[in-house]
Design an enzyme around this catalytic site. Structure first.
Site: not given
Length: 200
Positions: A49-50
């Site tokens: 997700v980062c």
């Protein structure tokens, strides 16, 4: 633990600046220098997700710059890992040369200082703090690891802080820049709800 209404904890750490320079003495208070700022934490570089969050902030950078907002990102990775991530194409899971500071919290001191360390994994939760010109935290949000944040919400909150400071009104639910605020009084509430309760 909420830090809202409290002074943002200061720190000095290694960081990679937006021009790619690496420094060992990046200091939050000196960098912010009486401007609005966002501090956001992510668990680790080269994860899932980062990169979407970091790229989203970079894509919206001009909107933050227009509002004179400083952006500071923090994770437990070293500045050398940050640099490698910046130098990896987005098509290959990298983030490219993002236009804001990336701080190294390799000893995990900053995430503990802000109270957002994952209790089992030891990485930072997806935490964000919006700080006003006086160094006071005005907004805090903490997501569990699977859930990305909303960049547009950061902009909305910054606009709301500025509106409240300039006009003296409060900002009701779903307020956006250009919409009507609310006078903080009994009459103000009645007037606002009479006009807008069906559109909230």
């Amino acid at each position: 633990m909420s830090l809202v209404t409290l002074p943002a904890p200061d720190f000095t750490a290694s960081a990679i600046l937006k021009n790619g320079d690496i420094v060992n003495n990046f200091n939050l208070k000196k960098f912010v220098n009486n401007k609005y700022s966002i501090i956001f934490f992510w668990p680790m570089d080269f994860t899932f997700v980062c990169p979407s969050e970091l790229i989203s902030l970079d894509n919206a950078y001009s909107h933050f710059e227009k509002r004179k907002v400083q952006i500071i990102g923090i994770s437990i990775d070293s500045v050398f890992v940050h640099n490698a991530w910046r130098n990896t194409d987005r098509q290959n899971g990298g983030i490219g040369p993002v236009k804001y500071v990336m701080v190294s919290d390799i000893k995990r001191k900053i995430q503990k200082l802000y109270g957002i360390e994952h209790p089992i994994l030891g990485v930072a939760l997806r935490a964000s703090f919006i700080i006003d010109k006086h160094g006071i935290i005005r907004h805090q949000v903490v997501n569990d690891l699977p859930f990305g944040r909303n960049t547009q919400e950061f902009l909305r909150i910054i606009d709301a802080i500025e509106h409240t400071e300039k006009v003296g009104e409060v900002c009701p639910a779903n307020w956006k820049k250009g919409k009507e605020g609310m006078t903080p009084s009994s009459l103000g509430v009645k007037t606002f709800l009479t006009k807008h309760s069906n559109s909230l």
